[in-house]
Write a protein that holds these residues in place. Structure first.
Motif, short mmCIF file in Angstrom:
data_model
loop_
_atom_site.label_atom_id
_atom_site.label_comp_id
_atom_site.label_asym_id
_atom_site.label_seq_id
_atom_site.Cartn_x
_atom_site.Cartn_y
_atom_site.Cartn_z
N ALA A 98 10.49 5.27 2.02
CA ALA A 98 11.25 4.27 1.94
C ALA A 98 10.68 2.81 1.82
CB ALA A 98 12.03 4.25 3.07
N ASN A 99 9.36 2.92 2.49
CA ASN A 99 8.57 1.74 2.18
C ASN A 99 8.31 1.69 0.88
OD1 ASN A 99 6.53 -0.35 3.33
ND2 ASN A 99 5.31 0.99 2.25
N LYS A 150 13.77 -1.44 6.43
CA LYS A 150 13.62 -0.41 7.50
C LYS A 150 14.10 1.03 6.93
CE LYS A 150 13.98 -3.41 11.48
NZ LYS A 150 14.53 -3.77 12.56
N GLN A 151 15.10 0.95 6.31
CA GLN A 151 15.66 2.35 5.81
C GLN A 151 16.35 2.37 4.05
OE1 GLN A 151 18.44 4.24 8.77
NE2 GLN A 151 20.01 4.65 7.18
N SER A 189 12.20 9.30 3.75
CA SER A 189 11.16 9.37 4.76
C SER A 189 10.62 7.83 4.87
CB SER A 189 10.05 10.20 4.65
OG SER A 189 9.30 9.97 3.23
N GLU A 190 9.78 7.67 6.18
CA GLU A 190 9.34 6.21 6.04
C GLU A 190 8.58 5.79 5.03
OE1 GLU A 190 7.00 3.83 9.42
OE2 GLU A 190 7.89 5.74 10.11
N ASP A 191 7.61 6.75 4.81
CA ASP A 191 6.74 6.59 3.39
C ASP A 191 7.57 6.08 2.32
OD1 ASP A 191 4.46 6.52 5.29
OD2 ASP A 191 3.84 8.53 4.74
#
Length: 243
Positions: free
Chosen positions: A25-26, A60-61, A21-23
């Motif tokens: 991955a960050n 980004k990923q 997920s974006e969170d």
């Protein structure tokens, strides 16, 4: 080195390659600065944990390959539903974070007469989303593999009126009962923690109407965030899996 634990919001299957997920991955790429080849532990809320290896990571990923899976049950035998009248700012965040660490299953933010937090519906929804992220981070840190439910904000009376087969408790400075005098066994509890100014007389009468038992923690007056964590800890020691 400790392997980072990461929550994934959809069901996981051994052998699959997934995108975090974006969170997540960050956190993995930007905060932890992990790269391809690094190892993670993933969980999806089913009490299963998955060993995973990073196959790709950039800003980004992040892609990971799932490997082995095992069951890892860290849940208390005591099912505890916390009704917490909302407190200001970081106090509410602190209460949610520590309640998750202590094994609470459900947290419902409440509105009462003396609640010091005034939010419109839109801001309430944003707060709830923020509190759910705090709960996820607390699970990642403490080792829980089931996410507690962070419910939408409710009015105190509506929460009290909900049907529940468990014991209902309300902390009150002039109560006659302590946690140690509650009869064994108890495996399901609904715990009410009032606002910094306390519940009004009418609200205390309301809890009695809905069969809440008043209990006393001790001779000192505690702040609302201290009260919640002290009560949860004492209940987990007596009925759950602490101590």
């Amino acid at each position: 080195m400790r392997i980072p634990r990461i929550y994934h919001p959809t069901p996981l299957t051994p052998g699959a390659e997934i995108i975090l997920s974006e969170d997540a991955a960050n956190h993995v790429a930007r905060v932890l600065r992990m790269q391809a080849g690094g190892m993670l532990t993933l969980f999806d809320g089913t009490n299963m944990t998955f060993t995973a290896q990073i196959t790709h990571a950039d800003k980004k990923q992040v892609n990971v390959q799932l490997q082995s899976v095992q069951e890892d049950d860290r849940e208390s035998p005591l099912h505890l539903h916390l009704g917490q009248v909302m407190s200001r700012g970081e106090k509410m965040e602190f209460t949610i974070q520590k309640a998750v660490e202590l094994g609470v299953n459900i947290i419902t933010p409440l509105l009462s007469e003396r609640c010091g937090v005034k939010l419109d519906v839109e801001r309430q929804e944003k707060k709830v989303q923020q509190w759910r992220k705090i709960a996820i981070a607390a699970c990642e840190q403490c080792g829980r593999n089931r996410l507690p439910e962070i419910r939408n904000v409710m009015v105190l009376e509506n929460w009290c009126a909900e049907p529940d087969t468990g014991l209902r408790l309300n902390l009150h400075p002039r109560a006659k009962h302590s946690i140690n005098t509650l009869p064994l066994p108890v495996n399901r509890l609904r715990l009410l923690i009032g606002p910094e100014g306390g519940l009004s007389k009418e609200e205390i009468n309301l809890t009695s109407h809905y069969d809440f038992t008043d209990i006393l923690l001790g001779p000192r007056v505690l702040r609302t965030e201290t009260t919640a964590l002290t009560a949860i800890t004492a209940l987990q020691v007596r009925f759950g899996d602490l101590g």
